[in-house]
Design a protein around this motif. Structure first.
Motif, PDB file in Angstrom:
ATOM      1  N   ARG A   1       6.051  22.333 -17.087  1.00  0.00           N
ATOM      2  CA  ARG A   1       5.926  22.224 -15.635  1.00  0.00           C
ATOM      3  C   ARG A   1       5.635  20.804 -15.162  1.00  0.00           C
ATOM      4  O   ARG A   1       6.036  20.401 -14.081  1.00  0.00           O
ATOM      5  CB  ARG A   1       4.801  23.139 -15.144  1.00  0.00           C
ATOM      6  CG  ARG A   1       5.107  24.622 -15.259  1.00  0.00           C
ATOM      7  CD  ARG A   1       6.030  25.064 -14.162  1.00  0.00           C
ATOM      8  NE  ARG A   1       6.206  26.512 -14.150  1.00  0.00           N
ATOM      9  CZ  ARG A   1       6.659  27.204 -13.104  1.00  0.00           C
ATOM     10  NH1 ARG A   1       6.975  26.581 -11.992  1.00  0.00           N
ATOM     11  NH2 ARG A   1       6.782  28.519 -13.186  1.00  0.00           N
TER      12      ARG A   1
ATOM     13  N   ILE B   1       0.842  16.538 -10.656  1.00  0.00           N
ATOM     14  CA  ILE B   1       1.320  17.452  -9.621  1.00  0.00           C
ATOM     15  C   ILE B   1       1.030  16.851  -8.250  1.00  0.00           C
ATOM     16  O   ILE B   1      -0.092  16.368  -7.999  1.00  0.00           O
ATOM     17  CB  ILE B   1       0.641  18.825  -9.756  1.00  0.00           C
ATOM     18  CG1 ILE B   1       0.892  19.403 -11.155  1.00  0.00           C
ATOM     19  CG2 ILE B   1       1.152  19.794  -8.699  1.00  0.00           C
ATOM     20  CD1 ILE B   1       0.169  20.700 -11.424  1.00  0.00           C
TER      21      ILE B   1
ATOM     22  N   LYS C   1       2.366  22.814 -19.809  1.00  0.00           N
ATOM     23  CA  LYS C   1       3.262  23.972 -19.857  1.00  0.00           C
ATOM     24  C   LYS C   1       2.615  25.141 -19.112  1.00  0.00           C
ATOM     25  O   LYS C   1       1.390  25.230 -19.023  1.00  0.00           O
ATOM     26  CB  LYS C   1       3.544  24.384 -21.297  1.00  0.00           C
ATOM     27  CG  LYS C   1       4.379  23.394 -22.080  1.00  0.00           C
ATOM     28  CD  LYS C   1       4.654  23.918 -23.487  1.00  0.00           C
ATOM     29  CE  LYS C   1       5.503  22.946 -24.287  1.00  0.00           C
ATOM     30  NZ  LYS C   1       5.769  23.448 -25.660  1.00  0.00           N
ATOM     31  N   ASP C   2       3.466  26.042 -18.610  1.00  0.00           N
ATOM     32  CA  ASP C   2       2.916  27.248 -18.008  1.00  0.00           C
ATOM     33  C   ASP C   2       2.694  28.302 -19.092  1.00  0.00           C
ATOM     34  O   ASP C   2       2.979  28.073 -20.281  1.00  0.00           O
ATOM     35  CB  ASP C   2       3.800  27.768 -16.866  1.00  0.00           C
ATOM     36  CG  ASP C   2       5.178  28.237 -17.312  1.00  0.00           C
ATOM     37  OD1 ASP C   2       5.370  28.536 -18.507  1.00  0.00           O
ATOM     38  OD2 ASP C   2       6.075  28.325 -16.451  1.00  0.00           O
TER      39      ASP C   2
ATOM     40  N   LYS D   1       7.167  27.233 -20.311  1.00  0.00           N
ATOM     41  CA  LYS D   1       8.005  26.284 -19.581  1.00  0.00           C
ATOM     42  C   LYS D   1       7.218  25.014 -19.276  1.00  0.00           C
ATOM     43  O   LYS D   1       6.078  25.073 -18.837  1.00  0.00           O
ATOM     44  CB  LYS D   1       8.498  26.915 -18.283  1.00  0.00           C
ATOM     45  CG  LYS D   1       9.367  25.990 -17.434  1.00  0.00           C
ATOM     46  CD  LYS D   1       9.818  26.679 -16.154  1.00  0.00           C
ATOM     47  CE  LYS D   1      10.650  25.748 -15.284  1.00  0.00           C
ATOM     48  NZ  LYS D   1      11.077  26.426 -14.018  1.00  0.00           N
TER      49      LYS D   1
ATOM     50  N   TRP E   1       2.009  29.526 -10.244  1.00  0.00           N
ATOM     51  CA  TRP E   1       2.147  29.718 -11.682  1.00  0.00           C
ATOM     52  C   TRP E   1       0.839  29.365 -12.372  1.00  0.00           C
ATOM     53  O   TRP E   1      -0.050  28.755 -11.790  1.00  0.00           O
ATOM     54  CB  TRP E   1       3.303  28.886 -12.240  1.00  0.00           C
ATOM     55  CG  TRP E   1       3.216  27.418 -11.927  1.00  0.00           C
ATOM     56  CD1 TRP E   1       3.659  26.797 -10.790  1.00  0.00           C
ATOM     57  CD2 TRP E   1       2.632  26.394 -12.755  1.00  0.00           C
ATOM     58  NE1 TRP E   1       3.396  25.448 -10.859  1.00  0.00           N
ATOM     59  CE2 TRP E   1       2.764  25.171 -12.051  1.00  0.00           C
ATOM     60  CE3 TRP E   1       2.030  26.382 -14.004  1.00  0.00           C
ATOM     61  CZ2 TRP E   1       2.313  23.954 -12.571  1.00  0.00           C
ATOM     62  CZ3 TRP E   1       1.569  25.170 -14.525  1.00  0.00           C
ATOM     63  CH2 TRP E   1       1.713  23.987 -13.814  1.00  0.00           C
TER      64      TRP E   1
ATOM     65  N   ASN F   1      -6.322  27.286 -13.089  1.00  0.00           N
ATOM     66  CA  ASN F   1      -5.563  26.385 -13.955  1.00  0.00           C
ATOM     67  C   ASN F   1      -6.400  25.190 -14.397  1.00  0.00           C
ATOM     68  O   ASN F   1      -6.360  24.800 -15.573  1.00  0.00           O
ATOM     69  CB  ASN F   1      -4.302  25.919 -13.233  1.00  0.00           C
ATOM     70  CG  ASN F   1      -3.232  26.994 -13.176  1.00  0.00           C
ATOM     71  OD1 ASN F   1      -3.185  27.870 -14.029  1.00  0.00           O
ATOM     72  ND2 ASN F   1      -2.373  26.944 -12.167  1.00  0.00           N
TER      73      ASN F   1
ATOM     74  N   LYS G   1       2.340  20.221  -3.675  1.00  0.00           N
ATOM     75  CA  LYS G   1       2.476  21.360  -4.582  1.00  0.00           C
ATOM     76  C   LYS G   1       1.120  21.988  -4.890  1.00  0.00           C
ATOM     77  O   LYS G   1       1.007  23.210  -5.029  1.00  0.00           O
ATOM     78  CB  LYS G   1       3.181  20.920  -5.870  1.00  0.00           C
ATOM     79  CG  LYS G   1       4.676  20.698  -5.695  1.00  0.00           C
ATOM     80  CD  LYS G   1       5.344  20.403  -7.029  1.00  0.00           C
ATOM     81  CE  LYS G   1       6.847  20.277  -6.872  1.00  0.00           C
ATOM     82  NZ  LYS G   1       7.478  21.559  -6.468  1.00  0.00           N
TER      83      LYS G   1
END
Length: 206
Positions: free
Chosen positions: A179, A186, A172-173, A177, A197, A18, A190
């Motif tokens: 996130r 974050i 966004k993912d 969505k 994701w 990510n 997490k």
């Protein structure tokens, strides 16, 4: 189109994919990162098969999160640019290697061992970043486009001074969505335990 050969879809690996993808799309918002999985840290055979799945996506660059260098060799043979992981293998792949994410574990463990030896060690989670020298980028090879280094080192400086977090929102993912909201990031918990994701731009290849 970026290819990415990864070992296991666990929080640590997902986190790296990510972060990498957010960096890629900061340069080119339309870029895609195609991820294949080896389900092994070491297997050259599985890493090779994972790389072969990426070829149909006409990838321009390959990165990895696995201990096998087989995909880097296969990419070199095909003239595909490569970004390594764990260790600087530029001498092994002189035609295509760009750089690598590397770790200086001595900086972390030397301090831990010293405190342990004098009875002052306490268990905790360590978040060591570029400001400590524990997380590094290998020297850019001469294959990297001129001017790229200035952009990279500016980002590193911002991270070192706590002025930039890779996971600041909005994020966004890859299903659209939201996130992470704008102005938020974050949590450490997490990042460690709940990162199942992928961000926008990641394409899982079966």
């Amino acid at each position: 189109n970026i290819g990415y050969v990864a070992a296991f879809p666990i929080d640590e690996v997902n986190r790296g994919i990510n972060a990498f993808t957010l960096g890629v799309r900061k340069v080119n918002p339309n870029a895609k990162v195609y991820v294949t999985w080896t389900k092994s840290w070491e297997s050259d055979e599985k890493a090779s098969k994972a790389f072969e799945k990426l070829l149909k996506y006409d990838i321009d660059v390959l990165s990895v999160h696995t201990n096998s260098v087989a995909p880097l060799k296969m990419a070199e043979d095909r003239g595909i640019w490569t970004i390594g992981y764990h260790y600087n293998n530029a001498d092994m792949f002189p035609k295509t290697y760009l750089t690598a994410a590397v770790w200086d574990w001595q900086r972390i463990y030397r301090s831990i061992f010293q405190r342990y030896a004098i009875g002052r060690f306490t268990s905790k989670q360590y978040w060591e970043g570029v400001e400590t020298g524990a997380a590094k980028l290998a020297p850019l090879t001469d294959k990297v486009a001129p001017g790229t280094g200035r952009i990279i080192y500016r980002e590193q400086e911002l991270m070192s001074n706590n002025k930039f977090d890779v996971f600041y929102g909005p994020i966004k993912d890859n299903k659209g969505k939201l996130r992470v909201k704008a102005g938020q990031n974050i949590t450490d918990h997490k990042l460690l335990h709940d990162f199942g994701w992928f961000v926008e731009g990641v394409v899982n290849v079966e």
